[in-house]
Design a protein around this motif. Structure first.
Motif, PDB file in Angstrom:
ATOM      1  N   GLU A  25       0.814  -1.221   0.000  1.00 28.65           N
ATOM      2  CA  GLU A  25       0.000   0.000   0.000  1.00 28.65           C
ATOM      3  C   GLU A  25       0.843   1.264   0.000  1.00 28.65           C
ATOM      4  OE1 GLU A  25      -2.140   1.094   3.800  1.00 28.65           O
ATOM      5  OE2 GLU A  25      -1.662  -1.012   4.233  1.00 28.65           O
ATOM      6  N   VAL A  29      -0.739   2.851  -6.533  1.00 30.76           N
ATOM      7  CA  VAL A  29      -1.504   1.687  -6.982  1.00 30.76           C
ATOM      8  C   VAL A  29      -1.580   1.590  -8.504  1.00 30.76           C
ATOM      9  CG1 VAL A  29      -3.701   2.939  -6.827  1.00 30.76           C
ATOM     10  CG2 VAL A  29      -3.685   0.436  -6.657  1.00 30.76           C
ATOM     11  N   SER A  73      -3.142  -4.343  -3.872  1.00 32.63           N
ATOM     12  CA  SER A  73      -3.103  -3.196  -2.973  1.00 32.63           C
ATOM     13  C   SER A  73      -4.487  -2.938  -2.377  1.00 32.63           C
ATOM     14  CB  SER A  73      -2.646  -1.951  -3.736  1.00 32.63           C
ATOM     15  OG  SER A  73      -2.840  -0.774  -2.960  1.00 32.63           O
ATOM     16  N   HIS A  75      -5.659  -0.250  -1.960  1.00 27.98           N
ATOM     17  CA  HIS A  75      -6.153   0.951  -2.634  1.00 27.98           C
ATOM     18  C   HIS A  75      -6.656   0.638  -4.048  1.00 27.98           C
ATOM     19  CE1 HIS A  75      -4.568   3.028   0.748  1.00 27.98           C
ATOM     20  NE2 HIS A  75      -3.299   2.883   0.409  1.00 27.98           N
ATOM     21  N   HIS A 414      -8.940   1.937   4.856  1.00 23.91           N
ATOM     22  CA  HIS A 414      -8.733   2.119   3.422  1.00 23.91           C
ATOM     23  C   HIS A 414      -9.996   2.645   2.743  1.00 23.91           C
ATOM     24  CE1 HIS A 414      -5.773  -1.157   4.504  1.00 23.91           C
ATOM     25  NE2 HIS A 414      -4.991  -0.180   4.069  1.00 23.91           N
TER      26      HIS A 414
END
Length: 434
Positions: A25, A29, A73, A75, A414
């Motif tokens: 992370e 991304v 990820s 994200h 997140h």
């Protein structure tokens, strides 16, 4: 590389993978490279003499990682999940080491037999009708297929395809199918196949298979149900009603490599009558025949698919199912659905935004209230920032943003981070438009 160097480098690679996933992370991304970026970073030709492993790994960071979209990820919220878990990685490592090509039972009996049993395990987790299971007296069974698409299959087969309209919930209904059948028959066409979808890619909508199934059965139309993404959720009793009507279908598939922690590729398909699948693909050159094949006791999966060979993909299923257990997999699905509802609630609390479709599983379709052009600019800026990654879809006349819960490691923080980024960009965009 000899055995002992492989032992050393293998441990180093596990360390690299662990560090990569642990700190993923922290990486942007979405890559900031342009098409063709890689060619200038490596030599024009392969090396005549071997390079060192150290130099190779340096180039992984210098050449490869700048061009990677980091699907794992927390994200990453684009497309759908690409399943990944440590048990699956370990199973895949062992599969690669065994290196068998499982086109027939005799080519590696364990490869065939574990797949048959794993598809039965998974079918039972989904509470599929017994007709789809190989370990019963039925004529059905399951197989791991390649990740593919219905439209491409239609192009390969050279058949006419017709897309049918949906209702206000983006669901295909029985009356629509009846009307289409009447129209096609009037043109002298012979409808023979319907693909119904549970959890469509754009909006995670569900076709009404309780209405479609009886029509297909009465018209002798093969009904296939594609639940590529949503199928994983059906292992949870509270989501299993979404699969009601599967008993009418002739075949059913979903992708454990999307949401069931079995890494790519692993597309599971079941049929009620395996003889019809085998009849379409069977081929028996002398070099592939073996003494057991006509015994009726074994499966040769080359007769169930277009490719000849196949990897030992059921190993990673076995690892995942045993090391997570059904309850662990159910908890994972429920957590991700809860996170999607958390994002949905954030969107609903902001009057600038609207939710476009029901949030059933792990996908939220939303947009800024306003023009399609405004929303196109919004998603462009979101992805240019490279803090999160999402993709759009078109739902009727609306340009819509899709927010999917993807990575195994996604947490509430997140979701909050993503929403804060989206809101800040939306505010800047709207100020700039005034």
């Amino acid at each position: 590389m000899d055995f002992e160097e492989f032992r050393t480098r293998g441990k180093e690679m596990v360390d690299y993978i662990t560090d990569y996933l642990k700190s993923i992370e922290q990486r942007p991304v979405y890559p900031a490279v342009q098409p063709g970026y890689l060619r200038s970073l490596i030599p024009e030709n392969a090396p005549q003499q071997p390079d060192s492993f150290e130099d190779l790994m340096k180039d992984v960071e210098r050449v490869i990682m700048p061009g990677v979209t980091h699907w794992q990820s927390p994200h990453f919220h684009a497309y759908f999940a690409a399943a990944n878990s440590f048990p699956a990685l370990l199973g895949d490592m062992l599969s690669g080491a065994i290196g068998c090509i499982g086109f027939s039972w005799v080519a590696s009996p364990a490869c065939t037999e574990l797949e048959t049993v794993m598809l039965d395990w998974l079918g039972k987790m989904l509470n599929l009708p017994d007709e789809f299971l190989a370990g019963t007296s039925s004529g059905g069974g399951g197989v791991i297929q390649s990740h593919s698409s219905v439209e491409r299959a239609g192009l390969i087969a050279g058949i006419k395809m017709r897309k049918l309209p949906t209702d206000e919930k983006f669901s295909l209904r029985g009356e629509t199918l009846k009307q289409a059948l009447e129209e096609d028959k009037a043109l002298g066409l012979i409808p023979f196949y319907l693909c119904a979808t549970l959890g469509t890619t754009p909006s995670c909508a569900f076709d009404n298979i309780m209405e479609l199934g009886p029509i297909c059965n009465s018209e002798n139309i093969w009904m296939h149900i594609d639940a590529a993404y949503a199928g994983s959720a059906f292992i949870c009793p509270e989501f299993r009603p979404l699969l009601n009507g599967v008993e009418f279908s002739d075949s059913f598939n979903f992708n454990p490599h999307k949401w069931l922690l079995v890494n790519f590729d692993c597309s599971a398909m079941w049929v009620k009558k395996r003889s019809e699948l085998i009849g379409a693909f069977k081929m028996d050159p002398l070099y592939l025949k073996h003494q057991h094949q006509d015994s009726g006791l074994i499966t040769d999966y080359r007769h169930w698919q277009i490719p000849l060979g196949r990897r030992f993909r059921s190993l990673k299923m076995w690892f995942v199912f045993r090391l997570y257990g059904v309850k662990g997999l159910q908890e994972y699905i429920r957590k991700q659905v809860d996170l999607a509802h958390e994002f949905e609630s954030l969107v609903r609390q902001d009057d600038q935004f609207e939710i476009v479709n029901d949030v059933v599983l792990g996908l939220v379709c939303f947009r800024l209230k306003g023009s399609n052009d405004l929303n196109e600019k919004l998603i462009q800026r979101i992805n240019e920032m490279r803090k999160i990654h999402i993709v759009p879809c078109q739902l009727r006349d609306k340009f819509v943003l899709r927010f999917a819960i993807c990575a195994r490691t996604v947490e509430s923080k997140h979701i909050q981070y993503a929403w804060q980024n989206i809101k800040e960009i939306a505010i800047d965009l709207q100020v700039g438009c005034q």
